[in-house]
Design an enzyme around this catalytic site. Structure first.
Site, short mmCIF file in Angstrom:
data_model
loop_
_atom_site.label_atom_id
_atom_site.label_comp_id
_atom_site.label_asym_id
_atom_site.label_seq_id
_atom_site.Cartn_x
_atom_site.Cartn_y
_atom_site.Cartn_z
N HIS A 268 1.13 -0.29 1.65
CA HIS A 268 0.44 -0.43 2.94
C HIS A 268 0.99 -1.69 3.62
O HIS A 268 2.19 -1.76 3.88
CB HIS A 268 -1.07 -0.48 2.64
CG HIS A 268 -1.97 -0.33 3.82
ND1 HIS A 268 -1.54 -0.02 5.08
CD2 HIS A 268 -3.33 -0.44 3.93
CE1 HIS A 268 -2.58 0.04 5.91
NE2 HIS A 268 -3.68 -0.22 5.22
N HIS A 307 5.83 7.89 5.99
CA HIS A 307 4.44 7.66 6.42
C HIS A 307 3.62 8.91 6.16
O HIS A 307 4.15 10.02 6.29
CB HIS A 307 4.41 7.32 7.93
CG HIS A 307 3.17 6.61 8.32
ND1 HIS A 307 2.01 7.29 8.62
CD2 HIS A 307 2.88 5.29 8.41
CE1 HIS A 307 1.08 6.39 8.90
NE2 HIS A 307 1.58 5.18 8.78
N ASP A 363 6.81 -1.28 9.28
CA ASP A 363 7.18 -2.40 8.42
C ASP A 363 8.68 -2.57 8.24
O ASP A 363 9.12 -3.56 7.66
CB ASP A 363 6.54 -2.21 7.03
CG ASP A 363 5.04 -2.42 7.09
OD1 ASP A 363 4.63 -3.37 7.77
OD2 ASP A 363 4.30 -1.64 6.49
N1 CMC Z 1 11.53 6.31 -0.15
C1 CMC Z 1 11.95 7.40 -0.86
N2 CMC Z 1 11.28 8.54 -0.93
C2 CMC Z 1 10.11 8.61 -0.28
C3 CMC Z 1 9.60 7.54 0.47
C4 CMC Z 1 10.36 6.36 0.53
N3 CMC Z 1 9.95 5.31 1.22
N4 CMC Z 1 8.42 7.89 1.02
C5 CMC Z 1 8.19 9.14 0.62
N5 CMC Z 1 9.21 9.59 -0.16
C6 CMC Z 1 9.36 10.92 -0.74
C7 CMC Z 1 8.40 11.12 -1.89
O1 CMC Z 1 8.98 10.71 -3.11
C8 CMC Z 1 8.17 12.60 -1.82
O2 CMC Z 1 9.29 13.25 -2.34
P1 CMC Z 1 9.11 14.63 -3.19
O3 CMC Z 1 8.55 15.61 -2.21
O4 CMC Z 1 10.47 14.92 -3.67
O5 CMC Z 1 8.15 14.29 -4.30
C9 CMC Z 1 8.16 12.89 -0.32
O6 CMC Z 1 8.98 11.86 0.25
C10 CMC Z 1 6.78 12.86 0.31
O7 CMC Z 1 6.22 11.59 0.09
P2 CMC Z 1 4.74 11.33 -0.34
O8 CMC Z 1 4.75 10.30 -1.45
O9 CMC Z 1 4.02 12.61 -0.58
O10 CMC Z 1 4.16 10.69 0.97
P3 CMC Z 1 2.78 9.96 1.15
O11 CMC Z 1 2.23 10.40 2.45
O12 CMC Z 1 1.91 10.11 -0.05
O13 CMC Z 1 3.21 8.41 1.20
C11 CMC Z 1 3.91 6.33 2.00
C12 CMC Z 1 3.36 7.70 2.39
C13 CMC Z 1 3.93 5.42 3.25
C14 CMC Z 1 2.99 5.67 0.96
C15 CMC Z 1 5.33 6.50 1.42
O14 CMC Z 1 6.17 7.08 2.39
C16 CMC Z 1 5.91 5.18 0.93
O15 CMC Z 1 5.63 4.77 -0.20
N6 CMC Z 1 6.74 4.48 1.78
C17 CMC Z 1 7.27 3.19 1.37
C18 CMC Z 1 6.21 2.10 1.57
C19 CMC Z 1 6.00 1.78 3.02
O16 CMC Z 1 6.93 1.59 3.78
N7 CMC Z 1 4.71 1.66 3.41
C20 CMC Z 1 4.32 1.28 4.76
C21 CMC Z 1 3.62 2.38 5.46
S1 CMC Z 1 3.48 2.08 7.23
C22 CMC Z 1 2.46 0.71 7.37
C23 CMC Z 1 1.08 1.01 7.02
O17 CMC Z 1 0.38 1.66 7.80
O18 CMC Z 1 0.67 0.58 5.95
#
Ligand code: CMC
Length: 429
Positions: A268, A307, A363
């Site tokens: 986050h 996201h 971010d």
């Molecule tokens: N790098 C590599 N792969 C990713 C990433 C990433 N940053 N984000 C998602 N994926 C992949 C994930 O592994 C999954 O792949 P698969 O379908 O093969 O299993 C697919 O994309 C879908 O991802 P998800 O984990 O289901 O997505 P989510 O909605 O649960 O997670 C998130 C959203 C923001 C937690 C995630 O994208 C992430 O961890 N990003 C990196 C951390 C980050 O930048 N966070 C800041 C968010 S914006 C500011 C805020 O509002 O906090």
């Protein structure tokens, strides 16, 4: 035109049920009537991480994740970033309408009036280790404020609520700056109420022996816009924490401490810090392809990408990317920007990221700006918290005024052991 209902047939019993659809949703509680026998609890929904569950009706922030649209109270984020100020945006989020000139003056005066914190907070901060993470300090000191304002418990007293709201918006930069100064071993700087909200924050961070600190106008303006861009983001992890904890009717300082704690996590608000660590670790543009391959193998995440809601370019990231150049013109270019730009270029051409709709989020570039401004990495999430404060408060007030809301209390699917008798320790195998 069909009816606004959903008919479901329970194949266990052959019975059909007609459930109302309102605003594109069915109520999970309407499923409870679906039972196989009279002593059956009734059907529930299972939605870990709230992937497809609306937890409230809200009028504050609108996001269209596919189109990359973000509005506060109907106003596009790009227009607010260009034309509004952080305190005006805070008023908008909390009140629902843009203020008149005199309303804004009064609001600004009320915030400015409350920027000081009790001296004991300073002593409290002194108790932290020299290298304490500023976000850890912030979580604790925001929570500690509840002990200074016991009247804040009256969460249904709208007047008292307003005062706490001013206090929280006013004091969070002071707490954040004190946390930073403690980290640096520097004396704390009291608020300067002759400066703007962002200017005063810069003064509390950076003032040394000057009689009057004069903030760099570019950094002051950019910081104000960064606060606007972070001000709310509907039902994200920390807003949900604010609402969830606030639903127990605890005071807003304790609920805000929970929201800050949620924000601290690297998925986050901690992501801005993680991005800069990642860019430093990559080190040079030449190392990017190998890094990307590691991400694709699941060895690490590309921080600042992806996201839950945006499946398109985060509109905040677009504005931030532009702001980065304003900051570089004022204080010098960060070498990390070239790695970030190349990383973005390569990722956005790679099928792994394209097929998963992973784009830069807020971010990805914000940490680079903060670093160029001379801030250490562990202060970045604290800056996010300052910006997010009005959003948390708007969400909290909306929750309290919503007659449909009750204490947040999800259900579970129990998969543990059935009933069993206690075994004395001497008899356990
Ligand atoms: N790098 C590599 N792969 C990713 C990433 C990433 N940053 N984000 C998602 N994926 C992949 C994930 O592994 C999954 O792949 P698969 O379908 O093969 O299993 C697919 O994309 C879908 O991802 P998800 O984990 O289901 O997505 P989510 O909605 O649960 O997670 C998130 C959203 C923001 C937690 C995630 O994208 C992430 O961890 N990003 C990196 C951390 C980050 O930048 N966070 C800041 C968010 S914006 C500011 C805020 O509002 O906090």
């Amino acid at each position: 035109m069909g009816k606004d209902t959903l008919t479901v047939t329970d194949n266990r019993t052959g019975k059909s049920y007609e459930l109302p659809i309102r605003d594109g949703t069915v109520r999970a509680i309407d499923l409870r009537q679906i039972k196989v026998s009279s002593d059956d609890f009734g059907l529930m929904t299972y939605d870990p991480a709230f992937m497809n569950t609306a937890s409230c009706r809200s009028r504050i922030t609108y996001i269209d994740g596919d189109k990359g649209i973000l509005h506060y109270r109907g106003y596009p984020i790009e227009q607010l970033a260009e034309r509004s100020s952080f305190l005006e945006t805070a008023y908008l989020l909390i009140d629902g309408e843009l203020p008149s000139r005199s309303q804004l003056e009064t609001f600004t005066r009320n915030i400015t009036y409350h920027t000081m914190v009790h001296e004991n907070i300073r002593k409290f901060i002194d108790g932290f280790r020299y290298d304490a993470h500023p976000m850890g300090i912030l979580v604790s000191t925001v929570g500690a404020l509840s002990t200074f304002y016991p009247e804040a418990k009256n969460v249904f007293d709208k007047e008292s609520r307003r005062t706490e709201l001013y206090r929280l918006i006013a004091k969070i930069p002071t707490l954040a700056a004190y946390a930073y100064r403690h980290r640096r071993g520097l004396p704390y700087v009291y608020p300067d109420n002759d400066l703007s909200y962002a200017g005063n924050f810069l003064s509390m961070l950076f003032r040394m022996t000057e009689r009057q600190y004069v903030p760099n106008p570019v950094l002051e303006g950019v910081l104000d816009v960064l606060f606007i861009l972070h001000a709310d983001h509907e039902q994200n992890c920390s807003a949900s924490a604010m609402r969830g904890v606030g639903s127990s009717q605890v005071d807003p300082y304790s609920a805000t401490a929970a929201a800050c704690a949620a924000l601290y996590g690297p998925l986050h608000g901690g992501a801005n810090e993680a991005v800069v660590r990642m860019l430093n670790q990559i080190g040079s543009a030449g190392a990017i392809p190998a890094f990307i391959e590691g991400v694709k193998r699941g060895e690490q995440k590309l921080m600042g990408f992806g996201h839950r809601v945006y499946k398109n370019y985060d509109p905040r990231a677009k504005v931030i990317k532009r702001l980065a150049y304003e900051v570089f013109d004022a204080v010098g270019r960060s070498p990390l920007i070239d790695i970030a730009l190349e990383l973005e270029r390569i990722a956005l051409q790679d099928d792994y990221f394209v097929s998963r709709k992973l784009y830069p989020n807020v971010d990805f570039y914000s940490g680079i700006i903060y670093q160029a401004m001379g801030l250490p990495m562990d202060v970045f999430p604290v800056l996010f918290a300052i910006g997010r404060m009005p959003g948390w408060l708007a969400q909290w007030e909306e929750m309290l005024d919503d007659e449909e809301q009750k204490i947040a209390r999800p259900r579970q699917i129990y998969l543990g052991s059935g009933r069993r008798d206690y075994v004395a320790i001497s008899e356990r195998r």
